[in-house]
Motif scaffolding. Structure first.
Motif, PDB file in Angstrom:
ATOM      1  N   GLY A  12      -1.569   4.667   8.484  1.00 44.64           N
ATOM      2  CA  GLY A  12      -1.607   4.718  10.025  1.00 44.64           C
ATOM      3  C   GLY A  12      -0.363   3.964  10.370  1.00 44.64           C
ATOM      4  N   THR A  13       0.453   3.090   9.482  1.00 49.28           N
ATOM      5  CA  THR A  13       1.717   2.391  10.015  1.00 49.28           C
ATOM      6  C   THR A  13       2.651   2.756   9.174  1.00 49.28           C
ATOM      7  OG1 THR A  13       0.103   0.266  10.228  1.00 49.28           O
ATOM      8  CG2 THR A  13       2.575   0.173  10.068  1.00 49.28           C
ATOM      9  N   ASN A  14       2.596   3.033   7.975  1.00 47.23           N
ATOM     10  CA  ASN A  14       3.951   3.497   7.216  1.00 47.23           C
ATOM     11  C   ASN A  14       3.619   4.869   6.332  1.00 47.23           C
ATOM     12  OD1 ASN A  14       5.722   1.312   7.817  1.00 47.23           O
ATOM     13  ND2 ASN A  14       4.290   0.016   6.888  1.00 47.23           N
ATOM     14  N   ILE A  15       4.580   5.705   6.051  1.00 47.14           N
ATOM     15  CA  ILE A  15       4.519   6.620   5.246  1.00 47.14           C
ATOM     16  C   ILE A  15       5.291   6.292   3.837  1.00 47.14           C
ATOM     17  CG2 ILE A  15       5.190   8.918   4.591  1.00 47.14           C
ATOM     18  CD1 ILE A  15       5.282   9.467   7.617  1.00 47.14           C
ATOM     19  N   LYS A  16       4.553   6.166   2.895  1.00 44.08           N
ATOM     20  CA  LYS A  16       5.474   5.936   1.479  1.00 44.08           C
ATOM     21  C   LYS A  16       5.476   7.048   0.825  1.00 44.08           C
ATOM     22  CE  LYS A  16       2.644   1.544   0.910  1.00 44.08           C
ATOM     23  NZ  LYS A  16       1.790   0.662   0.259  1.00 44.08           N
ATOM     24  N   ALA A  17       6.747   7.326   0.362  1.00 47.93           N
ATOM     25  CA  ALA A  17       7.188   8.361  -0.405  1.00 47.93           C
ATOM     26  C   ALA A  17       7.837   8.273  -1.711  1.00 47.93           C
ATOM     27  CB  ALA A  17       7.937   9.287   0.635  1.00 47.93           C
ATOM     28  N   ALA A  18       7.843   9.142  -2.455  1.00 45.99           N
ATOM     29  CA  ALA A  18       8.524   9.067  -3.899  1.00 45.99           C
ATOM     30  C   ALA A  18       8.709  10.120  -4.402  1.00 45.99           C
ATOM     31  CB  ALA A  18       7.505   7.775  -4.640  1.00 45.99           C
ATOM     32  N   ILE A  19       9.803  10.259  -5.472  1.00 44.38           N
ATOM     33  CA  ILE A  19       9.945  11.287  -6.121  1.00 44.38           C
ATOM     34  C   ILE A  19      10.022  11.035  -7.363  1.00 44.38           C
ATOM     35  CG2 ILE A  19      12.381  11.142  -5.909  1.00 44.38           C
ATOM     36  CD1 ILE A  19      12.610  14.083  -5.948  1.00 44.38           C
ATOM     37  N   PHE A  20       9.183  11.786  -8.673  1.00 46.28           N
ATOM     38  CA  PHE A  20       8.949  11.165  -9.800  1.00 46.28           C
ATOM     39  C   PHE A  20       9.576  12.565 -10.929  1.00 46.28           C
ATOM     40  CE2 PHE A  20       5.822   9.443  -7.327  1.00 46.28           C
ATOM     41  CZ  PHE A  20       5.386   8.077  -7.851  1.00 46.28           C
ATOM     42  N   ASP A  21       9.893  12.136 -12.116  1.00 43.31           N
ATOM     43  CA  ASP A  21      10.422  13.225 -12.894  1.00 43.31           C
ATOM     44  C   ASP A  21       9.140  13.535 -13.559  1.00 43.31           C
ATOM     45  OD1 ASP A  21       9.535  11.327 -15.090  1.00 43.31           O
ATOM     46  OD2 ASP A  21      11.680  10.662 -15.411  1.00 43.31           O
ATOM     47  N   GLU A  22       9.272  14.508 -14.641  1.00 42.55           N
ATOM     48  CA  GLU A  22       7.954  15.233 -15.332  1.00 42.55           C
ATOM     49  C   GLU A  22       7.400  14.046 -16.225  1.00 42.55           C
ATOM     50  OE1 GLU A  22      11.531  16.236 -18.129  1.00 42.55           O
ATOM     51  OE2 GLU A  22      11.119  15.541 -16.292  1.00 42.55           O
ATOM     52  N   GLU A  23       7.904  12.783 -16.662  1.00 45.07           N
ATOM     53  CA  GLU A  23       7.072  11.892 -17.159  1.00 45.07           C
ATOM     54  C   GLU A  23       6.437  10.852 -16.118  1.00 45.07           C
ATOM     55  OE1 GLU A  23       9.924  10.253 -19.820  1.00 45.07           O
ATOM     56  OE2 GLU A  23       9.743  11.849 -21.317  1.00 45.07           O
ATOM     57  N   PHE A  24       6.653  11.100 -15.007  1.00 50.30           N
ATOM     58  CA  PHE A  24       5.942  10.259 -13.757  1.00 50.30           C
ATOM     59  C   PHE A  24       6.518   9.019 -13.745  1.00 50.30           C
ATOM     60  CE2 PHE A  24       2.494  13.430 -14.815  1.00 50.30           C
ATOM     61  CZ  PHE A  24       2.460  13.872 -13.475  1.00 50.30           C
ATOM     62  N   LYS A  25       7.989   9.042 -14.141  1.00 52.74           N
ATOM     63  CA  LYS A  25       8.703   7.639 -13.713  1.00 52.74           C
ATOM     64  C   LYS A  25       9.433   8.013 -12.238  1.00 52.74           C
ATOM     65  CE  LYS A  25       9.605   6.700 -18.787  1.00 52.74           C
ATOM     66  NZ  LYS A  25      10.828   6.381 -19.545  1.00 52.74           N
ATOM     67  N   ALA A  26       9.317   6.854 -11.553  1.00 51.74           N
ATOM     68  CA  ALA A  26       9.649   7.066 -10.300  1.00 51.74           C
ATOM     69  C   ALA A  26      11.334   7.021 -10.123  1.00 51.74           C
ATOM     70  CB  ALA A  26       9.070   5.856  -9.211  1.00 51.74           C
ATOM     71  N   VAL A  27      11.919   8.088  -9.449  1.00 54.18           N
ATOM     72  CA  VAL A  27      13.346   8.251  -9.354  1.00 54.18           C
ATOM     73  C   VAL A  27      13.681   7.618  -8.242  1.00 54.18           C
ATOM     74  CG1 VAL A  27      15.269   9.730  -9.346  1.00 54.18           C
ATOM     75  CG2 VAL A  27      13.270  10.417 -10.700  1.00 54.18           C
ATOM     76  N   GLN A  28      12.807   7.450  -7.051  1.00 50.00           N
ATOM     77  CA  GLN A  28      13.147   6.978  -5.735  1.00 50.00           C
ATOM     78  C   GLN A  28      11.982   6.808  -5.119  1.00 50.00           C
ATOM     79  OE1 GLN A  28      16.610   6.116  -4.416  1.00 50.00           O
ATOM     80  NE2 GLN A  28      15.153   5.029  -2.986  1.00 50.00           N
ATOM     81  N   GLU A  29      11.967   5.602  -4.449  1.00 58.05           N
ATOM     82  CA  GLU A  29      10.598   5.287  -3.579  1.00 58.05           C
ATOM     83  C   GLU A  29      11.104   4.817  -2.269  1.00 58.05           C
ATOM     84  OE1 GLU A  29       7.321   3.629  -6.355  1.00 58.05           O
ATOM     85  OE2 GLU A  29       9.268   2.618  -6.841  1.00 58.05           O
ATOM     86  N   LEU A  30      10.203   5.023  -1.245  1.00 69.03           N
ATOM     87  CA  LEU A  30      10.927   4.596   0.179  1.00 69.03           C
ATOM     88  C   LEU A  30       9.668   4.461   1.197  1.00 69.03           C
ATOM     89  CD1 LEU A  30      10.850   7.162   2.209  1.00 69.03           C
ATOM     90  CD2 LEU A  30      13.047   8.038   0.867  1.00 69.03           C
ATOM     91  N   SER A  31       9.834   3.920   2.127  1.00 66.02           N
ATOM     92  CA  SER A  31       8.621   3.606   3.113  1.00 66.02           C
ATOM     93  C   SER A  31       9.345   3.955   4.574  1.00 66.02           C
ATOM     94  CB  SER A  31       8.177   2.359   3.054  1.00 66.02           C
ATOM     95  OG  SER A  31       7.008   2.090   3.931  1.00 66.02           O
ATOM     96  N   ILE A  32       8.781   4.548   5.223  1.00 66.15           N
ATOM     97  CA  ILE A  32       9.466   4.656   6.800  1.00 66.15           C
ATOM     98  C   ILE A  32       7.947   4.689   7.666  1.00 66.15           C
ATOM     99  CG2 ILE A  32      11.342   6.298   6.090  1.00 66.15           C
ATOM    100  CD1 ILE A  32       9.709   8.594   7.279  1.00 66.15           C
ATOM    101  N   PRO A  33       8.413   4.237   9.216  1.00 67.73           N
ATOM    102  CA  PRO A  33       7.130   4.194   9.984  1.00 67.73           C
ATOM    103  C   PRO A  33       6.784   5.503   9.979  1.00 67.73           C
ATOM    104  CG  PRO A  33       9.178   2.752  10.822  1.00 67.73           C
ATOM    105  CD  PRO A  33       9.732   3.766   9.510  1.00 67.73           C
ATOM    106  N   THR A  34       5.332   5.408  10.449  1.00 70.45           N
ATOM    107  CA  THR A  34       4.590   6.637  10.644  1.00 70.45           C
ATOM    108  C   THR A  34       4.652   7.247  11.857  1.00 70.45           C
ATOM    109  OG1 THR A  34       2.818   5.973   9.108  1.00 70.45           O
ATOM    110  CG2 THR A  34       2.258   7.826  10.438  1.00 70.45           C
TER     111      THR A  34
END
Length: 326
Positions: A12-34
Motif C-alpha cells: 500500500g505504501t511501496n512497490i518492491k521489485a527485483a530481478i533474479f537470475d535463474e539461480e534466484f540470486k538478486a541482480v537488482q532490487e529497488l523500492s518506489i512509492p506506490t
C-alpha cells in the motif's frame, strides 16, 4: 544469454521489485512509492516504472525476462489474473492485472495473494525448504497466512483458503472489517497488541511507554512494547504474554486441523522473536494434540523484506514449470 525473472511485491505504501537470475540470486532490487491514492491505472503504471528501472539499471533487456510474478494484497483470482479487492487501494475492484500488463510485455505474468507469494519464497528458499506440510503466518498490521499440504499450496474454492486471521476466538470480541467479531487477527497483530496495551492503560494500569509517548496513546507502537519488555516493564511483559497465548491457541487449532511439519512466523511483528514465540510454543505444547505438536516446529521466517519479491519470482517460475509439463 541466461534468462531472468522479475518479482514484484505490491504494498500500500511501496512497490518492491527485483530481478533474479535463474539461480534466484538478486541482480537488482529497488523500492518506489506506490501512490495508491491515485487509483488502479496509476498503480499499474508505477509497477511498469519499477520494471523499467530494473532493466535500465541492469542493462537486461525485456527479451531476456522469462516471466514475472506479482504479489498483491487482498482477494484475487490468480487463474483469471484479476485482483478482486484490496483493502488499502482506492478504485480497486476487479482490476484485470494480467490483461493490462500483457499490453506491455510479451513474457508470462502471474499474480497471487501477497502472503501466498511470501509463502512460496520461504518454502523454496527460506525457513520452509525441504518441508511438504507447512504454514506461513505474517504478523503486521493484520495476520495473513498461507499453507502447503502434501507439497501443494492450498487455494480453496475461491482462492481464499487458510484465513487463520479470521478464526473466531471470542463470540463477542473486537469488531473486524470482515463483518465478524473476535477474529484472531484483531488480537494477534501489531495493531491488536497495541490495542491490548491501550485497553489495560484505560483501566488505570501503568507502563514505561507512557513516559516515552508523554501519555499520548496514539503514538504507541508494537516496537515500543518489545523495547519495554526488554526493560522488564510489567505491563508490556503481560501484553506480550497474552498475545503469545492467543496466537498459541490459534496455532494449536491449525496444528490439530492441518498437521503441519513447520509453522513459519514472518512479518514486521515477528521481530519480537522469542519474546512472543516462547509463549506461543508453550501454549501449543499444552493445548494441541500431542502427536501433531511434537512433529511441528515453530520458527521465524528467514528472508525478511526479500520474501515478497523472491517469492513472486519463485511463484512465476513454478507456474511456468507446471504449464510446460501439462
Amino acid at each position: 544469454m541466461k534468462p531472468y525473472l522479475i518479482g514484484i511485491d505490491l504494498g500500500g505504501t511501496n512497490i518492491k521489485a527485483a530481478i533474479f537470475d535463474e539461480e534466484f540470486k538478486a541482480v537488482q532490487e529497488l523500492s518506489i512509492p506506490t501512490e495508491a491514492s491515485a487509483g488502479s491505472a496509476h498503480v499499474l503504471a508505477r509497477i511498469r516504472e519499477a520494471v523499467h528501472l530494473l532493466t535500465v539499471r541492469t542493462n537486461i533487456t525485456l527479451d531476456l525476462v522469462k516471466a514475472m510474478g506479482i504479489g498483491i494484497p487482498g482477494l484475487l483470482d490468480p487463474v483469471a489474473g484479476i485482483s478482486i479487492f484490496s483493502p488499502n487501494f482506492p478504485d480497486w475492484d476487479y482490476v484485470p492485472i494480467i490483461d493490462e500488463m500483457k499490453l506491455y510485455y510479451d513474457f508470462p505474468i502471474y499474480i497471487d495473494n501477497d502472503v501466498r507469494v511470501n509463502l512460496y519464497g520461504e518454502w523454496q528458499h527460506g525457513a520452509g525448504r525441504g518441508y511438504a506440510n507447512l504454514v506461513l503466518i505474517t504478523l503486521g498490521t493484520g495476520l495473513g497466512s498461507g499453507m502447503v499440504s502434501d507439497g501443494k499450496v492450498i487455494y480453496g474454492t475461491s482462492y481464499s483458503a487458510g484465513e487463520i486471521g479470521h478464526m473466531n476466538m471470542y463470540r463477542h470480541g473486537r469488531p473486524c472489517r470482515c463483518g465478524s467479531s473476535g477474529c484472531l487477527g484483531r488480537y494477534v497483530s501489531a495493531i491488536g497488541m497495541v490495542n491490548t496495551l491501550k485497553e489495560k492503560l484505560a483501566e488505570g494500569r501503568s507502563s514505561i511507554i507512557q513516559k516515552w509517548t508523554e501519555s499520548q496513546n496514539d503514538r504507541i507502537t508494537a516496537l515500543m512494547i518489545s523495547e519495554a519488555y526488554d526493560r522488564d516493564d510489567a505491563l508490556s511483559i503481560e501484553v506480550m504474554r497474552e498475545t503469545g497465548e492467543m496466537l498459541g491457541f490459534g496455532l494449536a487449532n491449525v496444528i490439530n486441523m492441518f498437521n503441519p511439519e513447520r509453522i513459519i512466523v514472518g512479518g514486521g511483528m515477528a521481530a519480537a522473536g522469542d519474546r512472543l514465540l516462547n509463549t506461543v510454543r508453550d501454549t501449543v505444547q499444552q493445548h494441541a494434540l500431542k502427536l501433531s505438536s511434537s512433529k511441528c516446529s515453530i520458527v521465524q521466517a528467514e528472508l525478511g523484506s526479500q520474501a515478497g519479491t523472491l517469492g513472486a519470482a519463485s511463484y512465476a517460475w513454478k507456474k511456468m514449470d507446471v504449464k510446460s509439463n501439462v
